[in-house]
Design a protein around this motif. Sequence first.
Motif, PDB file in Angstrom:
ATOM      1  N   ALA A  65       0.869  -1.191   0.000  1.00 42.05           N
ATOM      2  CA  ALA A  65       0.000   0.000   0.000  1.00 42.05           C
ATOM      3  C   ALA A  65       0.895   1.227   0.000  1.00 42.05           C
ATOM      4  CB  ALA A  65      -0.923  -0.004   1.225  1.00 42.05           C
ATOM      5  N   PRO A  66       1.505   1.546  -1.163  1.00 41.70           N
ATOM      6  CA  PRO A  66       2.586   2.535  -1.201  1.00 41.70           C
ATOM      7  C   PRO A  66       2.156   3.966  -1.540  1.00 41.70           C
ATOM      8  CG  PRO A  66       2.493   1.417  -3.295  1.00 41.70           C
ATOM      9  CD  PRO A  66       1.356   0.865  -2.462  1.00 41.70           C
ATOM     10  N   ILE A 118      -2.266  15.624  -7.007  1.00 45.11           N
ATOM     11  CA  ILE A 118      -1.553  14.558  -6.305  1.00 45.11           C
ATOM     12  C   ILE A 118      -1.551  14.802  -4.798  1.00 45.11           C
ATOM     13  CG2 ILE A 118       0.757  13.586  -5.913  1.00 45.11           C
ATOM     14  CD1 ILE A 118       1.251  13.915  -8.929  1.00 45.11           C
ATOM     15  N   GLU A 119      -1.347  16.054  -4.412  1.00 40.56           N
ATOM     16  CA  GLU A 119      -1.200  16.361  -2.992  1.00 40.56           C
ATOM     17  C   GLU A 119      -2.524  16.347  -2.234  1.00 40.56           C
ATOM     18  OE1 GLU A 119       1.083  19.634  -0.133  1.00 40.56           O
ATOM     19  OE2 GLU A 119       0.862  20.011  -2.289  1.00 40.56           O
ATOM     20  N   LEU A 137      -5.813   9.769  -4.465  1.00 41.95           N
ATOM     21  CA  LEU A 137      -5.607   8.994  -5.684  1.00 41.95           C
ATOM     22  C   LEU A 137      -5.028   7.628  -5.348  1.00 41.95           C
ATOM     23  CD1 LEU A 137      -3.991  11.731  -7.991  1.00 41.95           C
ATOM     24  CD2 LEU A 137      -6.405  11.156  -7.719  1.00 41.95           C
ATOM     25  N   ASP A 138      -5.511   6.595  -6.045  1.00 39.55           N
ATOM     26  CA  ASP A 138      -4.901   5.286  -5.857  1.00 39.55           C
ATOM     27  C   ASP A 138      -3.618   5.204  -6.673  1.00 39.55           C
ATOM     28  OD1 ASP A 138      -5.613   4.805  -8.524  1.00 39.55           O
ATOM     29  OD2 ASP A 138      -7.347   3.570  -8.007  1.00 39.55           O
ATOM     30  N   LEU A 139      -2.934   4.061  -6.590  1.00 42.70           N
ATOM     31  CA  LEU A 139      -1.616   3.948  -7.211  1.00 42.70           C
ATOM     32  C   LEU A 139      -1.677   4.118  -8.724  1.00 42.70           C
ATOM     33  CD1 LEU A 139       1.371   3.441  -6.798  1.00 42.70           C
ATOM     34  CD2 LEU A 139       0.918   0.973  -6.857  1.00 42.70           C
ATOM     35  N   ASP A 140      -2.671   3.518  -9.376  1.00 41.19           N
ATOM     36  CA  ASP A 140      -2.769   3.659 -10.829  1.00 41.19           C
ATOM     37  C   ASP A 140      -3.036   5.108 -11.219  1.00 41.19           C
ATOM     38  OD1 ASP A 140      -2.272   1.015 -11.368  1.00 41.19           O
ATOM     39  OD2 ASP A 140      -4.385   0.430 -11.400  1.00 41.19           O
ATOM     40  N   ALA A 141      -3.864   5.814 -10.434  1.00 48.06           N
ATOM     41  CA  ALA A 141      -4.150   7.222 -10.729  1.00 48.06           C
ATOM     42  C   ALA A 141      -2.905   8.079 -10.519  1.00 48.06           C
ATOM     43  CB  ALA A 141      -5.297   7.720  -9.854  1.00 48.06           C
ATOM     44  N   LEU A 142      -2.109   7.747  -9.504  1.00 44.35           N
ATOM     45  CA  LEU A 142      -0.861   8.491  -9.281  1.00 44.35           C
ATOM     46  C   LEU A 142       0.103   8.272 -10.438  1.00 44.35           C
ATOM     47  CD1 LEU A 142      -0.348   7.761  -5.476  1.00 44.35           C
ATOM     48  CD2 LEU A 142      -0.759  10.006  -6.505  1.00 44.35           C
ATOM     49  N   PHE A 190       8.050   1.217  -4.955  1.00 44.30           N
ATOM     50  CA  PHE A 190       6.702   1.657  -4.628  1.00 44.30           C
ATOM     51  C   PHE A 190       5.981   2.211  -5.862  1.00 44.30           C
ATOM     52  CE2 PHE A 190       9.325   2.297  -0.801  1.00 44.30           C
ATOM     53  CZ  PHE A 190       8.701   1.389   0.039  1.00 44.30           C
ATOM     54  N   LEU A 191       6.667   3.031  -6.646  1.00 41.49           N
ATOM     55  CA  LEU A 191       6.100   3.610  -7.860  1.00 41.49           C
ATOM     56  C   LEU A 191       6.266   2.666  -9.050  1.00 41.49           C
ATOM     57  CD1 LEU A 191       4.943   5.923  -9.600  1.00 41.49           C
ATOM     58  CD2 LEU A 191       7.258   6.897  -9.683  1.00 41.49           C
TER      59      LEU A 191
END
Length: 344
Positions: A100-101, A153-154, A158-163, A233-234
């Motif tokens: 959960a990054p 972003i801040e 947003l979930d990981l795919d959205a980020l 993580f990314l």
Amino acid sequence: MKKLLNTLYVATEGASLSKDGENVVVRLDDAERGRVPLHMLAGLVVFGPVFVSPALIGACAERGLTVTLLDRQGRFQARIEGPVSGNVLLRRTQYRRAEAPEEIVRGFLLGKLGNQRAVLMRALRDHSETLDPEATAALADAARRIALIMARIEFSELDLDALRGAEGDAAGWYFSVFDHLIRVPEPAMRFSGRSRRPPRDAINALLSFLYTLLVHECRSGLEAVGLDPAVGFLHRDRPGRPSLALDLMEELRPIFADRLALALVNRRQIGPADFETRDGGAVWLSDAGRKTVLTAWQDRKKDERRHDFLDETAPLGLVPFLQAQLLSRHLRGDLDGYPPWVWK
């Protein structure tokens, strides 16, 4: 503060590296060309067919120095190191957080986008008199759009795919105006978009080479603090990929690599003669061009900047290690969040 040590880069085909006492000796055509004490080095990086003696490999492993092997174009081939001294408790925490990054990824991306925007704003500030109106408007618009993405972003959940999608949008705007930052008229030095594996023009070849050097620095910093550079993580996990090193590189490359590439080109330290076009249209740095870039890279690492979070001045070459240290402190619970490094 950790001391900044040198990395020995050897890019001359046919050279040999050996150990003589407590020194690394570089030879070419049976003549000694250089000698560096082992205690002054953080690692060795060799390009292409360069011989490294078994005795030197053993001495480097014993002292915790890595030997990195790249091909002539700077693509990673192998890495030789001694026993890994990773912190098992820290790595277990790293692996759990990788499930959960989003929070950590948000920090990486805010650093990257902030530094991309800073590159564009610095160009607008320093070269506004020489930029044509179209370029000025394009740079200002890209900087504004990156700022909007940073806010999303801040302040949005947003979930990981959205980020990852937001990062891709910002990269699109940034590289869409990158050519406006190049101030030399040679057609061979224009930039029409990011291309990799292989690079299709001189600017992409230069950027890719610098990114390879930066990944090496990030990986070394992560390993020095006990983190596993393979679990990011990314970037998605992939066998053989240093995903966490690529994560850390994202926030640093606009300043460490992109600005250095622009400086080398705009100051005419690197030009069309420093590149070679291979079969299939791939473009690579020549041997002479690679040496010019490596010299500039080493000089760049000595530049000192203020680290706002630590409130200390440090050489740029130490920033990957300092950021790895801050990431490890966050994972251990000593810091509430990961503070990215932002250039000002």
